[in-house]
Design an enzyme around this catalytic site. Structure first.
Site, PDB file in Angstrom:
ATOM      1  N   VAL A 110      10.560  17.854  14.546  1.00 28.00           N
ATOM      2  CA  VAL A 110      11.761  17.951  15.377  1.00 28.00           C
ATOM      3  C   VAL A 110      12.645  19.116  14.923  1.00 28.00           C
ATOM      4  O   VAL A 110      13.092  19.926  15.737  1.00 28.00           O
ATOM      5  CB  VAL A 110      12.540  16.612  15.355  1.00 28.00           C
ATOM      6  CG1 VAL A 110      13.887  16.756  16.041  1.00 28.00           C
ATOM      7  CG2 VAL A 110      11.723  15.526  16.043  1.00 28.00           C
ATOM      8  N   THR A 164      15.985   9.575  14.939  1.00 27.26           N
ATOM      9  CA  THR A 164      16.079   8.261  15.598  1.00 27.26           C
ATOM     10  C   THR A 164      16.630   7.268  14.574  1.00 27.26           C
ATOM     11  O   THR A 164      16.018   7.066  13.523  1.00 27.26           O
ATOM     12  CB  THR A 164      14.682   7.815  16.073  1.00 27.26           C
ATOM     13  OG1 THR A 164      14.148   8.850  16.895  1.00 27.26           O
ATOM     14  CG2 THR A 164      14.741   6.503  16.838  1.00 27.26           C
ATOM     15  N   LEU A 221      11.154  14.827  22.549  1.00 24.66           N
ATOM     16  CA  LEU A 221       9.964  15.689  22.628  1.00 24.66           C
ATOM     17  C   LEU A 221       8.710  14.900  22.265  1.00 24.66           C
ATOM     18  O   LEU A 221       8.778  13.902  21.542  1.00 24.66           O
ATOM     19  CB  LEU A 221      10.111  16.900  21.700  1.00 24.66           C
ATOM     20  CG  LEU A 221      10.184  16.710  20.179  1.00 24.66           C
ATOM     21  CD1 LEU A 221       8.857  16.405  19.546  1.00 24.66           C
ATOM     22  CD2 LEU A 221      10.757  17.969  19.561  1.00 24.66           C
ATOM     23  N   ASN A 223      11.229   4.510  23.817  1.00 25.95           N
ATOM     24  CA  ASN A 223       9.963   4.397  23.081  1.00 25.95           C
ATOM     25  C   ASN A 223       9.354   3.005  23.234  1.00 25.95           C
ATOM     26  O   ASN A 223       8.138   2.866  23.361  1.00 25.95           O
ATOM     27  CB  ASN A 223      10.179   4.739  21.602  1.00 25.95           C
ATOM     28  CG  ASN A 223      10.133   6.242  21.379  1.00 25.95           C
ATOM     29  OD1 ASN A 223       9.965   7.008  22.329  1.00 25.95           O
ATOM     30  ND2 ASN A 223      10.292   6.681  20.148  1.00 25.95           N
ATOM     31  N   ALA A 229      -6.143   3.253  29.464  1.00 29.60           N
ATOM     32  CA  ALA A 229      -6.563   2.248  28.483  1.00 29.60           C
ATOM     33  C   ALA A 229      -7.288   2.939  27.333  1.00 29.60           C
ATOM     34  O   ALA A 229      -7.935   3.967  27.523  1.00 29.60           O
ATOM     35  CB  ALA A 229      -7.482   1.239  29.160  1.00 29.60           C
ATOM     36  N   CYS A 264       6.360   7.781  15.629  1.00 33.22           N
ATOM     37  CA  CYS A 264       7.530   7.237  16.341  1.00 33.22           C
ATOM     38  C   CYS A 264       7.330   5.836  16.912  1.00 33.22           C
ATOM     39  O   CYS A 264       8.038   4.913  16.520  1.00 33.22           O
ATOM     40  CB  CYS A 264       7.943   8.199  17.450  1.00 33.22           C
ATOM     41  SG  CYS A 264       8.610   9.732  16.775  1.00 33.22           S
ATOM     42  N   LYS A 310       6.960   2.750  14.403  1.00 33.80           N
ATOM     43  CA  LYS A 310       8.133   2.458  13.558  1.00 33.80           C
ATOM     44  C   LYS A 310       9.376   2.157  14.409  1.00 33.80           C
ATOM     45  O   LYS A 310      10.204   1.324  14.033  1.00 33.80           O
ATOM     46  CB  LYS A 310       8.395   3.591  12.565  1.00 33.80           C
ATOM     47  CG  LYS A 310       8.930   4.863  13.188  1.00 33.80           C
ATOM     48  CD  LYS A 310      10.054   5.476  12.396  1.00 33.80           C
ATOM     49  CE  LYS A 310      10.387   6.844  12.941  1.00 33.80           C
ATOM     50  NZ  LYS A 310      11.598   6.947  13.680  1.00 33.80           N
TER      51      LYS A 310
END
Ligand code: NAD
Length: 426
Positions: A11, A121, A153, A208, A252, A260, A263
């Protein structure tokens, strides 16, 4: 504008390069001196398409500099981005030690007005807590604003995503920093949402969690479809045509991974439980994902009942295509499980090489299949979709291709005399 970005990871590095490319002066501060030395020599420590070129170009134009010296960077900047990692602790709660360290470092350095933008985050309430802590530790509220500006992103298309985001989320405590934030992003054509500090944190977690839920949803529907001999790709196509659902994240496969989704889902689950809320959907999303490896191991064991000493090729180690990131990679988990069960593995990933027992990483796709008993596709890199299956048929000893990402058209494999195994593709 003069900007300091703290952290040169996926990031931070992308933020630094893109903001410099928009014409801002950027100091990117990284605590690991080896990374800084590499970056000064225009060598990028991660694989991210287009990033190296952008870094080099902006270093040349003297708009982007890398340093370990936080104090000089803070002194010269009016906006400070914090992009350090917020990994999960063993109990699922977010580990904020990197972020807390940054706050400690910032306290003595804020001598003139700064906007402190938290891009990492972070759990609900963290930005409010940082604001309060800075004041309690003697930083005058006249000298700073905290802004929550979560990042959306995707690794693999980070540079593009940061230049062309679908929204900019700006969480604030007062109106004061808004104009500067809008000026900072004036070259980006995207709607912005102004919300509270905690509202911005929640938008990131909810995004997320929702995307991860979509993946687990289609994986659960794939399990049921397979039992009833229904083609999941047709189901996903039909389902995705409804604009209320949308076509993305409905493939699938082995499930989600990366630094990300796993967690952030755990963090939200943890935050819900702290308020005595049972997060049913979050738990189910995680449980489906955690059992995907075993679902595919069953398929693999069906084709190869005795895995001891089987020589298998695995294509893909990164958690998704176009990145070298193997953090919480489902492909790596599958590789580790196969190795534990006694397989000798030939692994090929276009950008990942790892040293591990019973596993040899190859530098070429076609070298990795020499005399192996079968191929397992664990990450859906384009290169695998375009492989020459008639050549593979000649070179490989076995005939089985297990596509753990449902990314190859089965007829391409079957027409070359090989056996295709996907999920719910009768
Ligand atoms: P990362 O681990 O790749 O990078 C973090 C960097 O910060 C590392 O290079 C580390 O050495 C550096 N750092 C830590 N403490 C520092 C300090 N005190 N001073 C200077 N540098 C320091 O992490 P990342 O993947 O870039 O993620 C950063 C944050 O952004 C996380 O909170 C993550 O959840 C969030 N995020 C990540 C993505 C992604 O795709 N990777 C997308 C959106 C949001």
């Amino acid at each position: 504008m003069d900007i300091c970005v703290i952290g040169a990871g996926y990031v931070g590095l992308t933020t630094s390069a893109v903001l410099a490319n928009f014409g801002h002066n950027v100091y990117c501060v990284e605590k690991e001196s080896e990374k800084v030395e590499m970056l000064k020599r225009s060598k990028i420590p991660i694989f991210e398409p287009g990033l190296e070129e952008m870094v080099v170009e902006n270093q040349r134009k003297e708009r982007l500099a890398f340093t370990t010296d936080l104090s000089k960077a803070i002194e010269e900047s009016s906006i400070i981005f914090v992009t350090v990692g917020t990994p999960a602790s063993t109990d699922g709660s977010p580990n904020l030690s990197f972020l807390n360290k940054v706050v400690d470092e910032l306290v003595p350095l804020i001598q003139s007005y700064k906007i402190i933008v938290i891009k990492s985050t972070v759990p609900l309430g963290t930005n409010e807590r940082i604001h309060k802590e800075l004041m309690e530790r003697g930083v005058s509220p006249d000298l700073f604003d905290v802004v929550s500006n979560p990042e959306f992103l995707r690794e693999g298309s980070a540079v593009h995503d940061m230049q062309y985001p679908d929204k900019i989320v700006i969480g604030v405590k007062s109106l004061r920093p808004i104009e500067q934030m809008q000026k900072l992003y004036q070259d980006i054509e995207a709607p912005s949402i102004i919300t509270s500090l905690t509202g911005a944190e929640m938008i990131k977690y909810a995004s997320n969690a929702f995307l991860a839920m979509k993946i687990s949803f289609i994986n659960e529907i794939a399990r049921i479809s397979e039992a009833y001999h229904v083609d999941i790709t047709e189901v996903a196509l039909g389902l995705g045509m409804d604009p209320r659902v949308g076509p993305y994240f409905l493939q699938a496969g082995l499930g989600y991974g990366g630094s990300c989704f796993p967690k952030d889902l755990c963090a939200l689950e943890f935050l819900a439980k702290e308020k005595e809320i049972t997060p049913h959907l979050l738990q189910a999303t995680r449980e489906v994902n955690e059992t995907q490896i075993e679902q595919y191991m069953k398929k693999i064991r069906k084709e190869f009942p005795d895995l001891t000493n089987k020589k298998l090729t695995v294509w893909g180690a990164a958690f998704k295509p176009n990145t070298d990131d193997i953090r919480h990679s489902q492909a790596m988990k599958l590789i580790e499980q196969l190795a534990r069960e006694g397989c000798h593995l030939h692994v090929y990933d276009p950008v990942v090489t790892v040293a591990m027992p019973h596993v040899t990483f190859y530098q070429s796709l076609y070298d990795s299949i020499d005399q192996t008993d079968g191929i397992i596709i664990a990450t859906d890199w384009n290169q695998f979709k375009e492989a020459d299956w008639s050549f593979i048929k000649e070179k490989m000893k076995g005939k089985i291709v297990i596509d753990c990402r449902n990314c190859i058209e089965p007829s391409r494999i079957k027409n070359n005399g090989l056996t295709y195994v996907g999920v719910a593709r009768p």
